[in-house]
Design a protein around this motif. Structure first.
Motif, PDB file in Angstrom:
ATOM      1  N   ILE A 212       0.976  -1.118   0.036  1.00 28.32           N
ATOM      2  CA  ILE A 212       0.043   0.096   0.110  1.00 28.32           C
ATOM      3  C   ILE A 212       0.894   1.223   0.045  1.00 28.32           C
ATOM      4  O   ILE A 212       1.785   1.361   0.690  1.00 28.32           O
ATOM      5  N   THR A 213       0.547   2.302  -0.954  1.00 25.92           N
ATOM      6  CA  THR A 213       1.397   3.322  -1.107  1.00 25.92           C
ATOM      7  C   THR A 213       0.645   4.569  -0.722  1.00 25.92           C
ATOM      8  O   THR A 213       1.102   5.662  -0.481  1.00 25.92           O
ATOM      9  N   ALA A 214      -0.775   4.573  -0.509  1.00 25.58           N
ATOM     10  CA  ALA A 214      -1.366   5.638  -0.085  1.00 25.58           C
ATOM     11  C   ALA A 214      -2.677   5.214   0.658  1.00 25.58           C
ATOM     12  O   ALA A 214      -3.175   3.979   0.660  1.00 25.58           O
ATOM     13  N   ILE A 215      -3.198   6.161   1.667  1.00 25.17           N
ATOM     14  CA  ILE A 215      -4.317   5.704   2.457  1.00 25.17           C
ATOM     15  C   ILE A 215      -5.419   6.787   2.240  1.00 25.17           C
ATOM     16  O   ILE A 215      -4.929   8.036   2.495  1.00 25.17           O
ATOM     17  N   PHE A 216      -6.644   6.539   2.222  1.00 19.64           N
ATOM     18  CA  PHE A 216      -7.791   7.482   2.307  1.00 19.64           C
ATOM     19  C   PHE A 216      -8.177   7.210   3.680  1.00 19.64           C
ATOM     20  O   PHE A 216      -8.890   6.137   4.043  1.00 19.64           O
TER      21      PHE A 216
ATOM     22  N   LEU B  16      -9.157  13.064  12.187  1.00 20.92           N
ATOM     23  CA  LEU B  16      -8.840  12.670  13.370  1.00 20.92           C
ATOM     24  C   LEU B  16      -8.243  11.301  13.328  1.00 20.92           C
ATOM     25  O   LEU B  16      -7.086  10.803  13.852  1.00 20.92           O
ATOM     26  N   MET B  17      -8.815  10.293  12.364  1.00 16.94           N
ATOM     27  CA  MET B  17      -8.408   9.022  12.279  1.00 16.94           C
ATOM     28  C   MET B  17      -6.965   8.938  11.348  1.00 16.94           C
ATOM     29  O   MET B  17      -6.016   8.329  11.814  1.00 16.94           O
ATOM     30  N   ALA B  18      -6.783  10.092  10.649  1.00 18.87           N
ATOM     31  CA  ALA B  18      -5.725  10.213   9.856  1.00 18.87           C
ATOM     32  C   ALA B  18      -4.312  10.423  10.779  1.00 18.87           C
ATOM     33  O   ALA B  18      -3.084   9.999  10.753  1.00 18.87           O
ATOM     34  N   LEU B  19      -4.744  11.194  12.215  1.00 18.18           N
ATOM     35  CA  LEU B  19      -3.741  11.112  13.051  1.00 18.18           C
ATOM     36  C   LEU B  19      -3.005   9.943  13.602  1.00 18.18           C
ATOM     37  O   LEU B  19      -2.094   9.581  13.710  1.00 18.18           O
TER      38      LEU B  19
ATOM     39  N   ALA C  64      -7.335  12.706   3.843  1.00 14.16           N
ATOM     40  CA  ALA C  64      -8.027  12.670   4.700  1.00 14.16           C
ATOM     41  C   ALA C  64      -9.549  13.508   4.568  1.00 14.16           C
ATOM     42  O   ALA C  64      -9.683  13.899   3.279  1.00 14.16           O
ATOM     43  N   PHE C  65     -10.295  13.805   5.337  1.00 13.82           N
ATOM     44  CA  PHE C  65     -11.458  14.450   5.562  1.00 13.82           C
ATOM     45  C   PHE C  65     -11.648  15.196   6.805  1.00 13.82           C
ATOM     46  O   PHE C  65     -11.582  14.865   8.003  1.00 13.82           O
TER      47      PHE C  65
ATOM     48  N   SER D 225       3.153  17.414  10.251  1.00 15.33           N
ATOM     49  CA  SER D 225       4.519  17.262   9.319  1.00 15.33           C
ATOM     50  C   SER D 225       4.352  15.877   8.723  1.00 15.33           C
ATOM     51  O   SER D 225       4.624  14.973   9.432  1.00 15.33           O
ATOM     52  N   PRO D 226       4.226  15.730   7.567  1.00 14.35           N
ATOM     53  CA  PRO D 226       3.503  16.627   6.669  1.00 14.35           C
ATOM     54  C   PRO D 226       2.265  17.034   6.756  1.00 14.35           C
ATOM     55  O   PRO D 226       1.482  16.516   7.205  1.00 14.35           O
ATOM     56  N   SER D 227       1.943  18.501   6.200  1.00 18.30           N
ATOM     57  CA  SER D 227       0.811  18.937   6.398  1.00 18.30           C
ATOM     58  C   SER D 227      -0.305  18.035   5.411  1.00 18.30           C
ATOM     59  O   SER D 227       0.093  17.553   4.499  1.00 18.30           O
ATOM     60  N   LEU D 228      -1.551  18.076   6.267  1.00 18.10           N
ATOM     61  CA  LEU D 228      -2.395  17.004   5.741  1.00 18.10           C
ATOM     62  C   LEU D 228      -3.372  17.457   4.549  1.00 18.10           C
ATOM     63  O   LEU D 228      -4.083  18.380   4.703  1.00 18.10           O
ATOM     64  N   SER D 229      -3.438  16.693   3.447  1.00 21.47           N
ATOM     65  CA  SER D 229      -4.446  16.771   2.536  1.00 21.47           C
ATOM     66  C   SER D 229      -5.754  16.257   2.917  1.00 21.47           C
ATOM     67  O   SER D 229      -5.932  15.661   3.595  1.00 21.47           O
ATOM     68  N   THR D 230      -6.868  17.193   2.672  1.00 22.49           N
ATOM     69  CA  THR D 230      -8.102  16.707   3.294  1.00 22.49           C
ATOM     70  C   THR D 230      -9.178  17.614   2.520  1.00 22.49           C
ATOM     71  O   THR D 230      -8.876  18.286   1.637  1.00 22.49           O
ATOM     72  N   VAL D 231     -10.460  17.293   3.179  1.00 23.79           N
ATOM     73  CA  VAL D 231     -11.455  18.035   2.439  1.00 23.79           C
ATOM     74  C   VAL D 231     -12.310  18.935   3.476  1.00 23.79           C
ATOM     75  O   VAL D 231     -12.567  18.822   4.481  1.00 23.79           O
TER      76      VAL D 231
END
Length: 344
Positions: free
Chosen positions: A245-249, A254-257, A278-279, A289-295
């Motif tokens: 796995i190279t990426a996780i959605f 909060l779960m991304a943390l 994330a979302f 770090s790194p800053s989180l891509s999100t919605v």
């Protein structure tokens, strides 16, 4: 002829809301003595004379709008419940409606029906968020005639309203973005199996995989019930079992943390070894770090529109649709790497 002084003129001159002026004139106990003095001084200076009959009518018909959140989870990292509450309050303050907030649990739902709860609290209409599709209140609301608006919940009842983003479209857009950046092996840390938003985001994720001829792997999906600690455990299991796995959605920031913590403990360097999308765009997302891509969903704005929609339903105003799709935005930061550039 002199222009008639209105309550809006008083509010503007006193630099307070119309609702505050109304509360002062009606001797509400929630107004400070300082504010009362200021408003009353302006009333006297402008010569404002309220229509007693109208005031009586308004008082009798004053709306009480309730925000009902299920299994509320407020932490220092998550401000979404507060944003929703502020959005509803903003609208109630604007129209001088009474705003009340209630939290509920599955246990309470089993003890008292939704309609009974609302009637006992003299609620005119309710805005509801956080129910699972298996909850008693959710099932009852699907056939209720009590003025209700759902936030982020599917609605099949034409007598009530709903508002929220198109979670399936957003989920698909996230997965598309990851695929366009060279990721083929994409895992998902989802919320609850019984939450409408979780199911819709997963469907969107799967839609994107299918459209790109990528196999949908059920063992690439874990449910962590929107919990940071459970997401940490699930992500550690997932990444240990599937190092490809190279990426996780992640269905929430909060779960991304939890995912980030698990990845780092496994020696994954972010985003070089693992990209994360994330979302929710919670406050800490841009400072990671790194800053989180999100919605970004603008939940305060969504809640304001939910309250306005509820007001329309209470007044039976059919000018607006009672099922509204709100806007969202993908916020691209540093947690996703373009593997095409890395490989080349």
């Amino acid at each position: 002829m002199n222009k008639k002084i209105t309550i809006k003129n008083v509010a503007k001159a006193a630099d307070v809301s119309v609702a505050t002026v109304s509360h002062v004139l009606n001797n509400y106990p929630d107004i400070s003595e300082k504010t009362k003095r200021k408003v009353n001084q302006v009333v006297e200076r402008l010569g404002y004379s309220p229509n007693i009959a109208a005031r009586s009518l308004v008082y009798k018909k004053q709306k009480t709008i309730a925000l009902i959140l299920n299994e509320i989870d407020i932490s220092k990292k998550v401000s979404l419940p507060a944003e929703v509450s502020l959005g509803v309050f903003d609208f109630c303050d604007e129209i001088a409606a009474q705003y009340v907030f209630y939290a509920t649990t599955l246990k309470e739902q089993k003890e008292k029906s939704f309609k009974q709860f609302c009637q006992e609290h003299n609620i005119t209409g309710a805005i509801v968020q956080g129910l699972k599709i298996t909850d008693p209140y959710y099932e009852e609301i699907q056939s209720t005639d009590f003025p209700t608006v759902l936030i982020d919940l599917e609605n099949k009842n034409p007598k009530i309203g709903s508002i929220g983003i198109d979670n399936r479209a957003a989920g698909m857009e996230i997965a598309d973005f990851l695929i366009d950046n060279g990721h083929q092996q994409i895992g998902m840390i989802n919320g609850s199996k019984y939450a409408s938003v979780s199911l819709q985001r997963q469907l969107g994720y799967q839609d994107a995989l299918i459209e790109h001829d990528i196999a949908v792997k059920e063992d690439f999906i874990e449910f962590a019930d929107f919990s940071e600690s459970l997401a940490y455990e699930k992500a550690k299991q997932l990444l240990s079992s599937h190092p490809e796995i190279t990426a996780i959605f992640s269905a929430s920031d909060l779960m991304a943390l939890g995912v980030i913590k698990a990845a780092k403990e496994l020696g994954r360097i972010l985003p070089r070894d693992l990209s994360i999308f994330a979302f929710d765009n919670i406050a800490v997302s841009e400072f990671l770090s790194p800053s989180l891509s999100t919605v970004e969903q603008n939940m305060r704005g969504v809640a304001y529109r939910a309250a306005k929609l509820l007001d329309d339903i209470i007044d039976r105003n059919h000018e607006n649709s009672w099922n509204i799709k709100s806007d969202y935005e993908l916020v691209i930061r540093n947690s996703v790497i373009n593997r095409f550039k890395t490989i080349n």
